[in-house]
Write a protein that holds these residues in place. Structure first.
Motif, mmCIF file in Angstrom:
data_model
loop_
_atom_site.group_PDB
_atom_site.id
_atom_site.type_symbol
_atom_site.label_atom_id
_atom_site.label_comp_id
_atom_site.label_asym_id
_atom_site.label_seq_id
_atom_site.Cartn_x
_atom_site.Cartn_y
_atom_site.Cartn_z
ATOM 1 N N ASP A 99 0.838 -1.204 0.000
ATOM 2 C CA ASP A 99 0.000 0.000 0.000
ATOM 3 C C ASP A 99 0.872 1.252 0.000
ATOM 4 O OD1 ASP A 99 -2.388 -1.337 0.001
ATOM 5 O OD2 ASP A 99 -2.858 -1.008 2.114
ATOM 6 N N PRO A 100 0.498 2.285 -0.774
ATOM 7 C CA PRO A 100 1.239 3.548 -0.710
ATOM 8 C C PRO A 100 0.936 4.284 0.588
ATOM 9 C CG PRO A 100 -0.656 3.756 -2.161
ATOM 10 C CD PRO A 100 -0.585 2.322 -1.776
ATOM 11 N N VAL A 101 1.938 4.943 1.140
ATOM 12 C CA VAL A 101 1.777 5.680 2.394
ATOM 13 C C VAL A 101 2.512 7.011 2.311
ATOM 14 C CG1 VAL A 101 1.455 3.659 3.862
ATOM 15 C CG2 VAL A 101 3.770 4.491 3.408
ATOM 16 N N VAL A 119 4.067 0.330 2.269
ATOM 17 C CA VAL A 119 4.113 -0.577 3.414
ATOM 18 C C VAL A 119 5.008 -1.748 3.031
ATOM 19 C CG1 VAL A 119 2.780 -2.145 4.869
ATOM 20 C CG2 VAL A 119 1.826 0.082 4.236
ATOM 21 N N SER A 120 6.095 -1.911 3.772
ATOM 22 C CA SER A 120 7.065 -2.959 3.460
ATOM 23 C C SER A 120 6.732 -4.278 4.140
ATOM 24 C CB SER A 120 8.470 -2.518 3.876
ATOM 25 O OG SER A 120 8.829 -1.300 3.255
ATOM 26 N N ASP A 159 -2.679 6.804 4.613
ATOM 27 C CA ASP A 159 -2.861 5.959 3.440
ATOM 28 C C ASP A 159 -3.200 6.838 2.238
ATOM 29 O OD1 ASP A 159 -5.572 6.648 3.675
ATOM 30 O OD2 ASP A 159 -6.213 4.655 4.348
ATOM 31 N N ALA A 160 -3.484 6.221 1.108
ATOM 32 C CA ALA A 160 -3.720 6.976 -0.126
ATOM 33 C C ALA A 160 -5.003 7.797 -0.077
ATOM 34 C CB ALA A 160 -3.773 6.021 -1.316
ATOM 35 N N GLN A 161 -5.892 7.479 0.877
ATOM 36 C CA GLN A 161 -7.143 8.237 1.019
ATOM 37 C C GLN A 161 -7.031 9.340 2.076
ATOM 38 O OE1 GLN A 161 -7.203 4.650 0.794
ATOM 39 N NE2 GLN A 161 -7.509 5.110 -1.381
#
Length: 341
Positions: A99-101, A119-120, A159-161
């Motif tokens: 997920d992009p953060v 998220v790694s 998060d992306a939102q």
């Protein structure tokens, strides 16, 4: 997205007996409650810190409550303005690897800094000792590769939102000296679901209660049905504890909790600390070469000066109070602050 969420992020300055420390925080509500790390405000004199909003307005704030077990704290603005922008809190259980953060905070005193990454890993057991104390914080953290540095402590991970999914709290560093540490792409955030639970308790009562299992643990392995797995070896069971009541025994090896793999003592401790007293958990235990499921009803940890709410100790002598140490590797350190003194 940075412009949309930055108004919910604040910079925090703390004046200890010597110098000045800085960290970050997020606005929780219109009453002026702000969530941050305990190690950000731990050195505050007279329980007072200085908060700077993203538009440059400066306010005094008092400490509402702190929790050394999870390294979280809540402060509240004195005479908060009417136009505060509380952060939108997400659901960390819905986060997946990749997920992009975006991390926003006050690294090295550079306010409103945003860095991005992914998220790694999830449920990464992280053990960090708070500076100047013997308290060890153990968290099954969200691992990220977004650059975070001293001063990001207590700031949000979005998060992306634009929803907060974690509170940035520690980094892995190649240096044993926190003042020389910096981002190497291994950052860790406290999952927001845990943070929400602790913050609500701190706002309500000024303190937080924690679930505990009542065992001392060591890292180990166990073999059942021809399969060898990592786990947490029970070294001691406290009388009258949830573990004792559930029938757990010395030398049992816990290899999973609620279907999630337990990699060792710290891993189990992190899972337990994220749960609530009264909550049931199913432990998968290897005993005598056979795997079995044991249902445990967690209880409230009896807080003492030397105790904490987890369930284990790894790589060293056992501790019936349930705190966890990392075996002296010293890899994970809480962020240092941007000391100006």
């Amino acid at each position: 997205m940075s412009a949309a969420v930055s108004a919910s992020v604040v910079s925090i300055k703390v004046t200890p007996q010597q110098g000045q420390d800085e960290g970050s925080g997020i606005i929780l509500d219109t009453k002026g409650h702000i969530l941050t790390n305990n190690h950000v405000v731990a050195g505050a004199q007279n329980n007072t810190v200085t908060v700077t909003l993203t538009d440059g307005r400066i306010f005094s704030a008092t400490i509402v409550g702190t929790d050394t077990t999870t390294d979280l704290a809540v402060i509240v603005l004195k005479n908060p303005p009417s136009d505060l922008s509380p952060a939108a809190l997400g659901d960390s259980s819905a986060v997946v690897v990749g997920d992009p953060v975006m991390a926003v905070g006050n690294p090295l005193g550079l306010a409103n800094t945003a860095t991005t990454g992914i998220v790694s890993a999830l449920d990464r057991p992280v053990s960090a000792s708070e500076g100047g104390s013997s308290t060890t914080v153990v968290t099954n953290a969200i691992q990220i590769d977004a650059a975070i540095n001293p001063g990001n402590s207590g700031g949000p991970l979005f998060d992306a939102q634009g929803r907060v999914i974690g509170i940035t709290s520690s980094i892995a560093t190649l240096s044993q000296t926190s003042s020389q540490s910096g981002s190497i792409g291994l950052g860790f955030a406290i999952p927001v679901n845990l943070a929400k639970n602790i913050a609500s308790q701190l706002i309500s009562t000024g303190s937080a209660k924690h679930a505990f299992l009542g065992v001392s643990l060591q890292d180990g392995t166990a073999t059942a049905d021809g399969v060898t797995r990592q786990g947490a070896v029970i070294e001691q069971v406290s009388s009258g504890s949830p573990a004792s009541n559930a029938g757990l025994q010395v030398k049992d090896v816990v290899v999973a909790i609620d279907g999630k793999a337990v990699a060792g003592a710290e891993s189990l401790t992190g899972y337990v600390r994220a749960m609530s007293a009264g909550q049931q958990a199913t432990l998968t235990v290897v005993r005598g070469g056979k795997a079995l499921d044991v249902t445990v009803t967690l209880a409230v940890q009896a807080e003492t000066a030397a105790s904490s709410s987890g369930s284990s100790q790894s790589g060293g002598s056992s501790n019936p109070n349930g705190s966890t140490q990392q075996g002296g590797q010293g890899l994970f350190n809480p962020f240092g602050f941007f000391g100006q003194g």
